[in-house]
Scaffold this active site. Structure first.
Site, PDB file in Angstrom:
ATOM      1  N   CYS A   1      53.933  63.720  23.450  1.00  0.00           N
ATOM      2  CA  CYS A   1      52.882  63.195  24.320  1.00  0.00           C
ATOM      3  C   CYS A   1      52.529  64.179  25.433  1.00  0.00           C
ATOM      4  O   CYS A   1      51.426  64.124  25.990  1.00  0.00           O
ATOM      5  CB  CYS A   1      53.310  61.859  24.914  1.00  0.00           C
ATOM      6  SG  CYS A   1      54.844  61.929  25.869  1.00  0.00           S
TER       7      CYS A   1
ATOM      8  N   PRO B   1      66.433  65.049  28.567  1.00  0.00           N
ATOM      9  CA  PRO B   1      67.128  65.441  27.341  1.00  0.00           C
ATOM     10  C   PRO B   1      66.354  65.210  26.051  1.00  0.00           C
ATOM     11  O   PRO B   1      66.699  65.787  25.022  1.00  0.00           O
ATOM     12  CB  PRO B   1      68.386  64.553  27.370  1.00  0.00           C
ATOM     13  CG  PRO B   1      67.949  63.318  28.092  1.00  0.00           C
ATOM     14  CD  PRO B   1      66.936  63.770  29.112  1.00  0.00           C
ATOM     15  N   GLN B   2      65.303  64.372  26.071  1.00  0.00           N
ATOM     16  CA  GLN B   2      64.643  64.002  24.826  1.00  0.00           C
ATOM     17  C   GLN B   2      63.980  65.193  24.130  1.00  0.00           C
ATOM     18  O   GLN B   2      63.896  65.238  22.900  1.00  0.00           O
ATOM     19  CB  GLN B   2      63.580  62.923  25.085  1.00  0.00           C
ATOM     20  CG  GLN B   2      64.124  61.551  25.418  1.00  0.00           C
ATOM     21  CD  GLN B   2      64.514  61.412  26.884  1.00  0.00           C
ATOM     22  OE1 GLN B   2      64.258  62.316  27.676  1.00  0.00           O
ATOM     23  NE2 GLN B   2      65.146  60.299  27.233  1.00  0.00           N
TER      24      GLN B   2
ATOM     25  N   ILE C   1      59.272  48.690  32.883  1.00  0.00           N
ATOM     26  CA  ILE C   1      60.221  47.802  32.209  1.00  0.00           C
ATOM     27  C   ILE C   1      60.431  48.242  30.761  1.00  0.00           C
ATOM     28  O   ILE C   1      61.547  48.153  30.225  1.00  0.00           O
ATOM     29  CB  ILE C   1      59.733  46.339  32.281  1.00  0.00           C
ATOM     30  CG1 ILE C   1      59.937  45.797  33.688  1.00  0.00           C
ATOM     31  CG2 ILE C   1      60.476  45.464  31.270  1.00  0.00           C
ATOM     32  CD1 ILE C   1      61.393  45.700  34.147  1.00  0.00           C
TER      33      ILE C   1
END
Length: 423
Positions: A50, A112-113, A191
């Protein structure tokens, strides 16, 4: 051929542009095939998230042909891409790739992703079009350096997002975190991030309460949780060990009386609460209850700011490890290029040896004196091995090429330890 990293990310383009250059999973296989078939490209991989789309290629024609292909694939004018793209070549491309892998080029420093996403891009390229020696070895090196950076600097240890900070604080409260019950109030982006972090942390029992039940159900279905309307909160509170709230309500949703009644039903089992909302979703008086640990968004910001400082220190350490990683890659690349010369040199030597050996064996079969045959074999090998180097040295002397003469002295006249087998 040289390594190229060409991309567009959150720093160079707005989200509407990033969306237009992103590759969907369905497009990726065809895109890689087209990219690798470009005359100037011999190896290719694509990273598309993204926040960034990046093309990694081994090419002999710089970035222009790759940029033009990207424009054609997405039906975008190449001039528009030129204004918001960046490119790195050679060792700068290696440095950029390592910085991406460890999260130094991410919107959230040290997240970290991105390393997992880069590994997915590598695996997809291997299965789709195959990776040649350069990219295959480069990715393996990058993953090794990224592991070293994360191990030695701890750059990803301290949470710097509100959602992750809330989950991290909750995990330190409970001895058996995975068994805790979580109640999330709201179903917006924050959330949703909280819910995903909880799921990744091992929380199985997640209940999502929202004014619009359908939105809560959608998120709960994705995560294997349950959904309720706001009217179900009093009952859900009785089971909730963790309560994290982030709504757009102008009035508090959780009052002191509601929480007191839930605590009584829970037999005063402790409850951890994080109120991320502004205005607040939880009445401040709730924090006065003995068995409630209530934190607000301001408390989280203090944690986040401190953690950001830790990450910035870790980032400075990471840059030094990245510099070492780039140098190590360049060294390995030079060694590999030298290996090809060594391979050709040894092949030439084996050919000379085989020719001289065949001639010597033939003369022995004809009955010649073995001592004469061995002496002639030694002379032939010596003369044939020295022939071309001798001609080159004479030419270098005549041209006053002191660099060649000095290199030859290092290569040809270096002392040899007779106790070691030179083979």
């Amino acid at each position: 051929m040289t390594l190229l990293a060409l991309g567009i990310n959150h720093r160079t383009a707005a989200v509407d542009v990033r969306e237009r250059v992103a590759f969907t999973p369905a497009q990726l296989d065809a895109a890689l095939g087209e990219l690798k078939r470009l005359p100037a490209v011999s190896e290719a991989a694509v990273l598309s998230t993204c926040n960034r789309t990046e093309l990694y290629c081994v090419t002999n024609d710089g970035a222009q042909s790759v940029l033009e292909w990207l424009g054609r694939f997405h039906n975008l004018p190449v001039e528009d891409l030129e204004r918001c793209s960046y490119q790195h070549l050679g060792d700068e491309a290696v440095r950029h790739l390592i910085r991406v892998a460890v999260g130094l080029d991410s919107m959230v420093l040290g997240e970290p992703q991105i390393l997992g996403q880069l590994k997915d891009a590598y695996q997809f390229a291997r299965k789709s079009v195959g990776l040649g020696g350069e990219l295959e070895q480069l990715f393996q090196h990058i993953f090794q350096v990224a592991k070293q950076v994360r191990t030695e600097t701890g750059i990803g240890e301290n949470p710097v997002s509100v959602a992750y900070a809330a989950v991290s604080m909750a995990s330190h409260i409970f001895d058996d975190f995975a068994r805790a019950n979580a109640l999330l109030i709201g179903a917006g982006e924050t959330i949703e991030l909280v819910a995903r972090h909880l799921k990744e942390a091992g929380i199985a029992n997640i209940c999502i309460a929202n004014r619009t039940l359908s939105r809560a159900e959608q998120l709960a279905n994705e995560l294997g949780g349950t959904a309720i309307g706001l009217e179900g909160i009093p009952h859900a509170l009785e089971k909730a060990d963790i309560v994290i709230s982030s709504t757009a309500s102008q009035l508090p949703i959780l009052g002191k009386g509601m929480v007191e009644r839930a605590l009584k039903k829970r037999r005063y089992k402790p409850m951890f609460m994080v109120d991320i909302a502004v205005p607040r979703d939880v009445e401040p008086q709730v924090g006065e209850l003995d068995d409630v640990f209530l934190y607000t968004v301001d408390d989280l910001q203090e944690v986040i700011e401190e953690n950001r400082r830790h990450r910035e220190l870790a980032a400075a350490q990471a840059e030094e490890l990245i510099r070492q990683g780039v140098n190590a890659w360049l060294h390995l690349k030079r060694v590999r290029s030298g290996g090809e010369v060594i391979k050709r040199y040894r092949s030439h030597g084996e050919q000379l040896r085989a020719e001289c050996e065949a001639q010597a064996l033939a003369e022995l079969q004809q009955g010649r004196d073995p001592q004469e045959v061995v002496a002639q074999l030694a002379r032939q090998l010596t003369n044939r091995f020295m022939h071309y180097p001798t001609l080159a040295l004479r030419q270098a002397s005549g041209d006053d090429r002191q660099d060649i003469l000095q290199t030859a002295q290092t290569l040809l006249l270096a002392p040899v330890d007779s106790s070691q087998d030179p083979s």
